[in-house]
Design an enzyme around this catalytic site. Structure first.
Site, PDB file in Angstrom:
ATOM      1  N   ARG A 193       0.982  -1.249   0.086  1.00 36.33           N
ATOM      2  CA  ARG A 193      -0.015   0.074   0.024  1.00 36.33           C
ATOM      3  C   ARG A 193       0.843   1.217  -0.033  1.00 36.33           C
ATOM      4  O   ARG A 193       1.692   1.272   0.745  1.00 36.33           O
ATOM      5  CB  ARG A 193      -1.046   0.219   1.143  1.00 36.33           C
ATOM      6  CG  ARG A 193      -1.773  -1.041   1.184  1.00 36.33           C
ATOM      7  CD  ARG A 193      -2.805  -1.126   2.279  1.00 36.33           C
ATOM      8  NE  ARG A 193      -3.652  -2.283   2.367  1.00 36.33           N
ATOM      9  CZ  ARG A 193      -4.394  -2.484   3.441  1.00 36.33           C
ATOM     10  NH1 ARG A 193      -4.719  -1.688   4.557  1.00 36.33           N
ATOM     11  NH2 ARG A 193      -5.175  -3.759   3.273  1.00 36.33           N
ATOM     12  N   ARG A 227       2.478   0.854  10.040  1.00 35.79           N
ATOM     13  CA  ARG A 227       2.171   1.434   8.856  1.00 35.79           C
ATOM     14  C   ARG A 227       3.418   1.078   7.777  1.00 35.79           C
ATOM     15  O   ARG A 227       4.049   1.947   7.545  1.00 35.79           O
ATOM     16  CB  ARG A 227       1.454   2.704   9.040  1.00 35.79           C
ATOM     17  CG  ARG A 227       0.659   2.990   7.687  1.00 35.79           C
ATOM     18  CD  ARG A 227      -0.061   4.522   7.998  1.00 35.79           C
ATOM     19  NE  ARG A 227      -0.784   4.571   9.365  1.00 35.79           N
ATOM     20  CZ  ARG A 227      -2.258   4.052   9.246  1.00 35.79           C
ATOM     21  NH1 ARG A 227      -2.641   3.714   8.052  1.00 35.79           N
ATOM     22  NH2 ARG A 227      -2.847   4.175  10.487  1.00 35.79           N
ATOM     23  N   GLU A 243      -6.084  -1.508  15.837  1.00 32.66           N
ATOM     24  CA  GLU A 243      -6.659  -2.321  14.716  1.00 32.66           C
ATOM     25  C   GLU A 243      -5.423  -3.224  14.251  1.00 32.66           C
ATOM     26  O   GLU A 243      -4.473  -3.017  13.917  1.00 32.66           O
ATOM     27  CB  GLU A 243      -7.112  -1.566  13.480  1.00 32.66           C
ATOM     28  CG  GLU A 243      -7.735  -2.426  12.424  1.00 32.66           C
ATOM     29  CD  GLU A 243      -7.930  -1.661  11.240  1.00 32.66           C
ATOM     30  OE1 GLU A 243      -7.867  -0.459  10.904  1.00 32.66           O
ATOM     31  OE2 GLU A 243      -8.091  -2.331  10.239  1.00 32.66           O
ATOM     32  N   SER A 256      -9.864  -6.643  10.764  1.00 34.20           N
ATOM     33  CA  SER A 256     -11.216  -6.019  10.074  1.00 34.20           C
ATOM     34  C   SER A 256     -11.888  -6.846   9.271  1.00 34.20           C
ATOM     35  O   SER A 256     -11.484  -7.374   8.265  1.00 34.20           O
ATOM     36  CB  SER A 256     -10.572  -4.713   9.263  1.00 34.20           C
ATOM     37  OG  SER A 256     -11.983  -3.847   9.121  1.00 34.20           O
ATOM     38  N   ARG A 302       1.572  -6.511  12.578  1.00 39.23           N
ATOM     39  CA  ARG A 302       1.012  -5.773  13.727  1.00 39.23           C
ATOM     40  C   ARG A 302       0.918  -6.942  15.031  1.00 39.23           C
ATOM     41  O   ARG A 302       0.910  -6.457  16.091  1.00 39.23           O
ATOM     42  CB  ARG A 302      -0.384  -5.357  13.415  1.00 39.23           C
ATOM     43  CG  ARG A 302      -0.159  -4.075  12.693  1.00 39.23           C
ATOM     44  CD  ARG A 302      -1.567  -3.276  12.437  1.00 39.23           C
ATOM     45  NE  ARG A 302      -1.188  -2.106  11.563  1.00 39.23           N
ATOM     46  CZ  ARG A 302      -2.196  -1.150  11.344  1.00 39.23           C
ATOM     47  NH1 ARG A 302      -3.516  -1.345  11.885  1.00 39.23           N
ATOM     48  NH2 ARG A 302      -1.910  -0.116  10.594  1.00 39.23           N
TER      49      ARG A 302
END
Length: 414
Positions: free
Chosen positions: A261, A276, A348, A351, A388
């Site tokens: 990303r 991130r 987070e 999801s 994560r």
RNA sequence: GGACAGCUGGCCGAGUGGUCGAAGGCGCACGCCUGGAACGCGUGUAAAGGGCAACCUUUCUAGGGUUCGAAUCCCUAGCUGUCCGCCA
């Protein structure tokens, strides 16, 4: 894609649902007009086309009977010229319609709470109690560097910022987590699938990343190929353009991929550490279901991700996303947030979303039931984001001297 | 990367200018048969859009062309296969 017929028939209700997802009333009105224009143009064209077909049949008949066709040919030629113009007009309307509808997000489920952003999300429950420390817990980058697990500088050297290198026990932990997650998911009935990490435009349109979010994707130079931002894209599109039989549903899959990303617009957030990154590993769950199955499968997927965290001994909480925080294609989403003692907050880590028939309509994923072709429901969820999870393992199981005690369930994978 | 061949419904496969949205088979659904099933027999079964419906339109990989008319002829692209080259 949303069901345009629904908007047409039930304008006020559909429009207000879309507005809950921050779609402007102008855009909704534009969509309605575009759809009506298209329908009119099609009807005009088709009526004339029917006439043309009839004249052509007649022409063949005249020829067979040896009749003179001169007059008929003039009529047919004139009609064809008009037809060509009408077709062009219709195409323009189609393009206009497409441009709008592909950028309209999914309708939220009725019971999704209203809200502006993540602050209005609603906590469902907490699982496991966050650990207490007799010392000040460190943040993961400190622990990672101290243990020699993650090398942030050399990742930058090889690529650019937001890339990192994992080595030694860190690399082994990463691999162990991936294997553990895949096995765990498989035992829950999700079939393991290994998919391409480059996909074409059509696939990304199918799941909703394109056309709206092209800026977030890495594109291969000189090819119509993109690096996947999530395994949701190849896994869901596996059944693109297919008509499945009702009896083979639900299809439940799990897959491990790297994800890429650009993180455009994330500004200076999470620049430090591996929360991130441009490239990260993720084990994903994707399900294709009948319309009546998707709620039950959704619960299974949430449970799977939550139990996975519990098995690792990681405290977490489940959060229902409000309308403002809901993703483009999601009708409803539950986020799983893992406790990070170093940051003293929940972050987070998974999801899980039900897109209902939104992606299926774009990707043409259907199933046949009692002779009818129906749009499938598609669901996706992370289980889990590997990077994560490593962060969570480091921060939750850190000792005063900076060493880390790894969860016992990972023993056989290390 | 080069040469050649191909691409038809859920799948396989026939089809070289109108009678073709398309034979036949498989699969699937329903019925008969059976204690129940299998087998067998019969019937049905492509998709998308519009319409209450009758019905209309579109679609034989995609886009363009020829023609009054294209699954069928021509061009381009994509994909698949085979051979050659290269290669973990």
């Amino acid at each position: 894609m949303i069901d345009v017929k629904l908007l047409q028939k039930n304008f006020d209700e559909t429009a207000s649902a879309l507005m809950r997802k921050k779609v402007s009333i102008e855009m909704i009105a534009e969509l309605k007009t575009a759809n009506e224009d298209l329908k009119t143009a099609k009807l005009t064209y088709e009526t004339l086309q029917a006439k043309q077909n009839e004249l052509s049949r007649l022409f063949g008949q005249y020829k067979k009977e040896g009749k003179n066709t001169d007059e008929l040919k003039i009529e047919v030629d004139t009609n064809k010229a008009t037809l060509t113009d009408l077709l062009e007009a219709q195409r323009a309307y189609e393009e206009a319609m497409d441009a709008i509808i592909m950028r309209v997000p999914n309708l939220p489920d009725e019971n999704v709470p209203d809200g502006e952003d993540e602050n209005d999300n609603i906590e469902l429950r907490k699982v496991l109690i966050p650990p207490t420390f007799s010392f000040t817990p460190k943040e993961h980058w400190e622990l990672a560097e101290q243990n020699g697990w993650i090398d942030f500088e050399r990742g930058v050297k090889l690529a650019k910022s937001r890339f990192s290198v994992v080595s030694g026990m860190g690399a082994r932990l990463e691999r162990a987590l991936i294997n553990f997650m895949l096995d765990f998911n498989r035992e829950r009935g999700f079939m393991e699938v290994s998919v391409p990490m480059l996909v074409n435009r059509r696939a990304l349109e199918g799941t909703g990343q394109l056309p709206k979010f092209e800026d977030d994707l890495f594109k291969v130079d000189g090819e119509e190929l993109f690096l996947i931002p999530t395994a949701e894209v190849p896994l869901t599109n596996l059944y693109q353009d297919e008509i499945l039989t009702a009896s083979e549903l639900p299809i439940k899959m799990t897959g491990y991929t790297s994800c890429f990303r650009k993180e455009a617009g994330s500004g200076g957030r999470d620049v430090r550490g591996m929360i991130r990154q441009h490239q990260f590993h993720k084990v994903e769950l994707v399900s294709i279901t009948r319309a009546d199955q998707s709620d039950a499968v959704f619960d299974e997927m949430v449970a799977c991700a939550s139990d996975l965290l519990s098995a690792l001994g990681l405290p977490h909480r489940l959060v229902t996303l409000c309308t403002g925080d809901l993703g483009f294609g999601a009708a409803r989403t539950i986020d799983l947030e893992v406790w990070l003692p170093g940051q003293n907050t929940y972050r987070e880590i998974s999801s899980v979303s039900n897109t209902r028939d939104f992606q299926a309509r774009r990707a043409k994923i259907r199933y046949k039931e009692e002779g009818k072709n129906l749009l499938a429901h598609t669901l996706n969820g992370s289980s889990l984001a590997v990077g994560r999870t490593m962060v969570a393992v480091m921060e939750n199981f850190q000792q005063e001297d900076g060493s880390i005690i790894l969860p016992s369930v990972l023993q056989k994978y290390l």
